[in-house]
Design a protein around this motif. Structure first.
Motif, short mmCIF file in Angstrom:
data_model
loop_
_atom_site.label_atom_id
_atom_site.label_comp_id
_atom_site.label_asym_id
_atom_site.label_seq_id
_atom_site.Cartn_x
_atom_site.Cartn_y
_atom_site.Cartn_z
N LYS A 1 0.83 -1.21 0.00
CA LYS A 1 0.00 0.00 0.00
C LYS A 1 0.87 1.26 0.00
O LYS A 1 0.60 2.22 -0.73
N SER A 2 1.92 1.28 0.82
CA SER A 2 2.76 2.47 0.89
C SER A 2 3.63 2.62 -0.37
O SER A 2 3.90 3.74 -0.83
N ILE A 3 4.05 1.50 -0.96
CA ILE A 3 4.81 1.57 -2.21
C ILE A 3 3.93 2.15 -3.32
O ILE A 3 4.37 3.01 -4.09
N THR A 4 2.68 1.69 -3.38
CA THR A 4 1.75 2.22 -4.37
C THR A 4 1.55 3.72 -4.19
O THR A 4 1.52 4.49 -5.15
N GLY B 1 11.35 7.08 6.36
CA GLY B 1 10.89 5.78 6.86
C GLY B 1 11.16 4.68 5.86
O GLY B 1 11.94 4.83 4.92
N CYS B 2 10.49 3.57 6.04
CA CYS B 2 10.69 2.40 5.18
C CYS B 2 9.43 2.12 4.36
O CYS B 2 8.39 2.76 4.55
N LEU B 3 9.53 1.16 3.45
CA LEU B 3 8.38 0.73 2.65
C LEU B 3 8.21 -0.78 2.77
O LEU B 3 7.86 -1.46 1.81
N TRP C 1 9.46 2.00 14.18
CA TRP C 1 9.52 2.24 12.76
C TRP C 1 8.28 2.98 12.25
O TRP C 1 7.23 2.99 12.90
N ASN C 2 8.42 3.56 11.07
CA ASN C 2 7.25 4.12 10.38
C ASN C 2 7.49 4.11 8.88
O ASN C 2 8.63 4.04 8.41
N LEU C 3 6.41 4.17 8.12
CA LEU C 3 6.49 4.16 6.66
C LEU C 3 6.84 5.55 6.15
O LEU C 3 6.53 6.55 6.80
N GLY C 4 7.48 5.60 4.98
CA GLY C 4 7.80 6.91 4.43
C GLY C 4 8.64 6.81 3.16
O GLY C 4 9.21 5.78 2.84
N PHE C 5 8.66 7.94 2.41
CA PHE C 5 9.50 8.07 1.22
C PHE C 5 9.84 9.55 1.07
O PHE C 5 9.38 10.37 1.87
N ALA C 6 10.64 9.88 0.07
CA ALA C 6 11.02 11.29 -0.13
C ALA C 6 10.90 11.66 -1.60
O ALA C 6 11.00 10.81 -2.48
N PHE C 7 10.69 12.94 -1.84
CA PHE C 7 10.63 13.47 -3.20
C PHE C 7 11.49 14.72 -3.23
O PHE C 7 11.27 15.66 -2.46
#
Length: 318
Positions: free
Chosen positions: A112-115, A286-288, A301-307
């Motif tokens: 879900k987080s990757i999507t 965070g991670c995916l 931990w928590n989910l996350g990404f960057a732009f």
């Protein structure tokens, strides 16, 4: 021996010392030369090491500078032994919009987080995707305690191939970079220890098994930093020690640079201003992947990404 034959020797043995080459030419063509020294002089003239020779037909050697060699100097006057130190240059990205995704740990990824992250990249016209380490988990070949519930290596490979194929399909024109994290490095380390006989066989390299060349995905290995303008991107395992209470602050103290990193699976931020007004900002994303693995079901931990959007002219980023 005609001029073309002589030039052929010079072409074939460009790096051979003058006297050594002269001896070879003289020994193989004695009927064409008076003595060895005349051959050596001719070699040196063609290589531009002596004054131009003028004959009745004019300057013979000055016209053709094909074999002229730049003067070299002794760069090792103290006769030091050969160094095995390697250069350590960053990997530079010049794209303006980079989606940074980290710690997917296939086949334990968080779909879900990757999507969500990839849709954000599509919506914001990302022209570069940086997979910032730990794309694949390799749990069964790690040095840590094994668990019978872990997926096989073959299943991990297949899951990653499916993902990367879909990634390229959705971002057909984007530059895609895969920077190795500590989990990705497990494969090469395992081969080195368990199967040294095939360690150097290219067919077993991770990038070959994942078919990265076919998907036009570039690879960054050996803990090499990635530079997006003035921003340094690390996976996180490049630095010694753990993350500490605040990953971003710990990274700031170790690098004194503006850095974005993954590895620790949690978000944090630390910003300081130098006396000249320059801002140094460190962010951990965070991670995916799944947040409750068997080896550490309770964590922070928590989910996350960057732009990252970069000004191509100045290197400034946001």
């Amino acid at each position: 021996m005609n001029k073309n034959d002589f030039k052929n020797y010079l072409e074939r043995f460009r790096d051979t010392p003058d006297l050594t080459l002269a001896k070879k030419i003289y020994n193989e063509n004695k009927e064409s030369f008076t003595n060895l020294e005349s051959v050596r002089t001719k070699v040196r003239r063609y290589r531009g090491k002596v004054a131009t020779f003028y004959s009745s037909k004019g300057a013979v050697y000055a016209r053709d500078k094909t074999f002229f060699k730049e003067k070299t100097y002794d760069t090792n006057p103290f006769k030091l032994p050969e160094s095995h130190a390697e250069s350590f240059e960053p990997f530079y990205l010049s794209q303006s919009k980079t989606l940074i995704i980290s710690d997917l740990h296939f086949p334990y990824q968080h779909n879900k987080s990757i999507t969500l992250a990839l849709n954000y990249g599509l919506k914001n016209n990302a022209n570069c995707i940086l997979i910032n380490g730990d794309l694949i988990d390799f749990a069964t070949i790690s040095r840590h305690e094994k668990n019978w519930k872990h997926r096989s290596v073959n299943q991990e490979f297949e899951a990653v191939r499916i993902f990367l194929t879909a990634l390229r399909k959705n971002f057909p024109k984007a530059r895609i970079i895969f920077k190795y994290g500590n989990h990705d490095e497990r494969w090469e380390k395992w081969l080195f220890v368990k199967a040294p006989e095939i360690f150097d066989c290219t067919d077993f390299q991770l990038e070959v098994l994942l078919k990265l060349a076919e998907l036009k995905i570039e690879v960054v290995k050996d803990k090499r930093p990635v530079k997006i303008g003035k921003l340094t991107v690390l996976h996180g395992h490049e630095l010694t020690g753990g993350g500490g209470v605040n990953v971003a602050r710990g990274t700031f103290l170790k690098t004194l640079d503006s850095v974005t990193l993954g590895h620790f699976h949690k978000t944090s931020e630390h910003t300081e201003v130098r006396m000249n007004g320059d801002v140094i900002s460190v962010k951990s994303i965070g991670c995916l992947c799944g947040l409750h693995p068997d080896y550490m079901p309770i964590n922070k931990w928590n989910l996350g990404f960057a732009f990252c959007e970069m000004d191509i002219k100045t290197g400034d980023y946001e």
